[in-house]
Design a protein around this motif. Structure first.
Motif, PDB file in Angstrom:
ATOM      1  N   LEU A  69      -1.915 -11.656  -7.801  1.00 13.78           N
ATOM      2  CA  LEU A  69      -3.187 -11.032  -8.155  1.00 13.78           C
ATOM      3  C   LEU A  69      -3.372  -9.723  -7.399  1.00 13.78           C
ATOM      4  CD1 LEU A  69      -5.566 -14.142  -8.187  1.00 13.78           C
ATOM      5  CD2 LEU A  69      -4.203 -13.207 -10.060  1.00 13.78           C
ATOM      6  N   THR A  70      -2.946  -9.701  -6.141  1.00 13.33           N
ATOM      7  CA  THR A  70      -3.030  -8.486  -5.330  1.00 13.33           C
ATOM      8  C   THR A  70      -2.261  -7.355  -5.992  1.00 13.33           C
ATOM      9  OG1 THR A  70      -3.044  -9.930  -3.386  1.00 13.33           O
ATOM     10  CG2 THR A  70      -2.659  -7.585  -3.001  1.00 13.33           C
ATOM     11  N   CYS A  71      -1.061  -7.662  -6.452  1.00 13.42           N
ATOM     12  CA  CYS A  71      -0.236  -6.649  -7.110  1.00 13.42           C
ATOM     13  C   CYS A  71      -0.899  -6.147  -8.392  1.00 13.42           C
ATOM     14  CB  CYS A  71       1.131  -7.228  -7.435  1.00 13.42           C
ATOM     15  SG  CYS A  71       2.144  -7.577  -5.983  1.00 13.42           S
ATOM     16  N   GLY A  72      -1.496  -7.060  -9.143  1.00 15.30           N
ATOM     17  CA  GLY A  72      -2.156  -6.655 -10.375  1.00 15.30           C
ATOM     18  C   GLY A  72      -3.301  -5.699 -10.128  1.00 15.30           C
ATOM     19  N   VAL A  73      -4.138  -6.006  -9.144  1.00 16.57           N
ATOM     20  CA  VAL A  73      -5.279  -5.140  -8.829  1.00 16.57           C
ATOM     21  C   VAL A  73      -4.788  -3.781  -8.348  1.00 16.57           C
ATOM     22  CG1 VAL A  73      -7.288  -4.816  -7.346  1.00 16.57           C
ATOM     23  CG2 VAL A  73      -6.832  -7.063  -8.346  1.00 16.57           C
ATOM     24  N   ILE A  76      -3.431  -1.672 -11.425  1.00 21.63           N
ATOM     25  CA  ILE A  76      -4.419  -1.074 -12.323  1.00 21.63           C
ATOM     26  C   ILE A  76      -5.197   0.031 -11.613  1.00 21.63           C
ATOM     27  CG2 ILE A  76      -6.298  -2.722 -11.896  1.00 21.63           C
ATOM     28  CD1 ILE A  76      -6.907  -2.582 -14.922  1.00 21.63           C
ATOM     29  N   ARG A  77      -5.465  -0.127 -10.318  1.00 24.12           N
ATOM     30  CA  ARG A  77      -6.180   0.916  -9.593  1.00 24.12           C
ATOM     31  C   ARG A  77      -5.326   2.180  -9.484  1.00 24.12           C
ATOM     32  NH1 ARG A  77      -9.598  -1.813 -10.948  1.00 24.12           N
ATOM     33  NH2 ARG A  77     -11.123  -2.973  -9.712  1.00 24.12           N
ATOM     34  N   ALA A  78      -4.025   2.033  -9.288  1.00 24.30           N
ATOM     35  CA  ALA A  78      -3.149   3.200  -9.204  1.00 24.30           C
ATOM     36  C   ALA A  78      -3.069   3.941 -10.532  1.00 24.30           C
ATOM     37  CB  ALA A  78      -1.755   2.770  -8.757  1.00 24.30           C
ATOM     38  N   ALA A 155      -2.837   2.184  -3.052  1.00 29.69           N
ATOM     39  CA  ALA A 155      -3.610   1.103  -3.662  1.00 29.69           C
ATOM     40  C   ALA A 155      -3.105  -0.258  -3.179  1.00 29.69           C
ATOM     41  CB  ALA A 155      -3.528   1.193  -5.185  1.00 29.69           C
ATOM     42  N   PHE A 156      -1.789  -0.394  -3.052  1.00 36.20           N
ATOM     43  CA  PHE A 156      -1.240  -1.681  -2.625  1.00 36.20           C
ATOM     44  C   PHE A 156      -1.613  -1.975  -1.171  1.00 36.20           C
ATOM     45  CE2 PHE A 156       2.131  -4.516  -1.063  1.00 36.20           C
ATOM     46  CZ  PHE A 156       1.957  -5.561  -1.956  1.00 36.20           C
ATOM     47  N   ALA A 157      -1.556  -0.964  -0.301  1.00 35.86           N
ATOM     48  CA  ALA A 157      -1.937  -1.165   1.101  1.00 35.86           C
ATOM     49  C   ALA A 157      -3.397  -1.599   1.203  1.00 35.86           C
ATOM     50  CB  ALA A 157      -1.691   0.112   1.895  1.00 35.86           C
ATOM     51  N   ARG A 158      -4.239  -0.982   0.396  1.00 35.26           N
ATOM     52  CA  ARG A 158      -5.671  -1.314   0.418  1.00 35.26           C
ATOM     53  C   ARG A 158      -5.914  -2.742  -0.058  1.00 35.26           C
ATOM     54  NH1 ARG A 158      -7.012   2.688  -2.372  1.00 35.26           N
ATOM     55  NH2 ARG A 158      -7.099   1.695  -4.411  1.00 35.26           N
ATOM     56  N   GLU A 159      -5.265  -3.129  -1.161  1.00 32.48           N
ATOM     57  CA  GLU A 159      -5.492  -4.465  -1.708  1.00 32.48           C
ATOM     58  C   GLU A 159      -4.800  -5.538  -0.872  1.00 32.48           C
ATOM     59  OE1 GLU A 159      -7.840  -4.709  -3.648  1.00 32.48           O
ATOM     60  OE2 GLU A 159      -7.938  -2.574  -4.131  1.00 32.48           O
TER      61      GLU A 159
END
Length: 230
Positions: A69-73, A76-78, A155-159
């Motif tokens: 789920l983290t990767c998905g969020v 999409i944000r990126a 985005a990945f670091a943030r999520e």
């Protein structure tokens, strides 16, 4: 962040490199042996994004499968940051759709106490597949892999930080970007064959809740999911 012209698989390269730690990224302009979930080959077209990163698992982390789920969020944000795309939605657990076509996906692979997360995004062109619709971001904006990579890494670091600190908040963000409650789904779940139902949200551990026509809710933790009835 390291770029290479060509490799077999960025996931395989990072998994085989014990010095690759959290925050390291490997991006290949061409990938010859890309793969997706369920053992599928991932067609790596020129101009598309093919990259992987590493998560070093900690004892206090949520269960590793919830990284999907983290990767998905993050994905999409990126893409939202890269282009003014409309019609972006997440399909459980981490496929990104543009309209009804698959724009990107993620493959998570365990390597000891690390997880390698591989991202594939159709930036320039969409491969033609016999079993599913595809889409390319070039239909709305031209974005290069070099321009997309830092957006995805940020985005990945943030999520990832949100995943460690407030997993329920991360799930809420996923739900905001996903297919709506009640969306018809077809699930291919191993021995159960193909099962049709409606999306009924997520379990506390991120598993898919599928409401069957009988009203029963089936919890899905590993399956191939498509939107709509078969």
């Amino acid at each position: 962040m390291r770029f290479v012209e060509r490799t077999g698989s960025t996931n395989s390269d990072l998994a085989a490199d014990p010095s690759a730690g959290e925050g390291n990224w490997l991006i290949a302009l061409q990938q010859d042996e890309g793969r997706g979930r369920q053992g599928r080959a991932w067609q790596s077209c020129t101009g598309n994004f093919h990259g992987s990163t590493v998560v070093q698992l900690r004892p206090t982390d949520p269960p590793a499968p919830t990284l999907a789920l983290t990767c998905g969020v993050a994905l999409i944000r990126a893409v939202e940051a890269a282009a003014p795309a409309t019609g972006l939605i997440l399909k459980w657990p981490n496929d990104l759709l543009l309209g009804l076509g698959k724009l990107g996906g993620v493959l998570l692979e365990r390597a000891g106490d690390r997880v390698v997360a591989g991202f594939g995004v159709n930036l320039a062109s969409a491969p033609e597949l016999p079993d599913r619709a595809t889409a390319a971001l070039s239909s709305v904006a031209l974005v290069s892999p070099a321009a997309f990579a830092p957006l995805l890494a940020a985005a990945f670091a943030r999520e990832l930080e949100r995943w460690r600190g407030d997993f329920p908040a991360l799930m809420a963000l996923w739900l905001e970007s996903a297919h709506k409650i009640g969306t018809p789904l077809t699930v291919a779940a191993g021995a159960d064959g193909r099962v049709e139902g409606a999306f009924d949200g997520l379990e506390a551990d991120g598993a898919l809740r599928l409401r069957l026509p009988s009203g029963e809710v089936r919890v899905i933790r590993a399956a191939d999911v498509t939107l709509g009835a078969a």
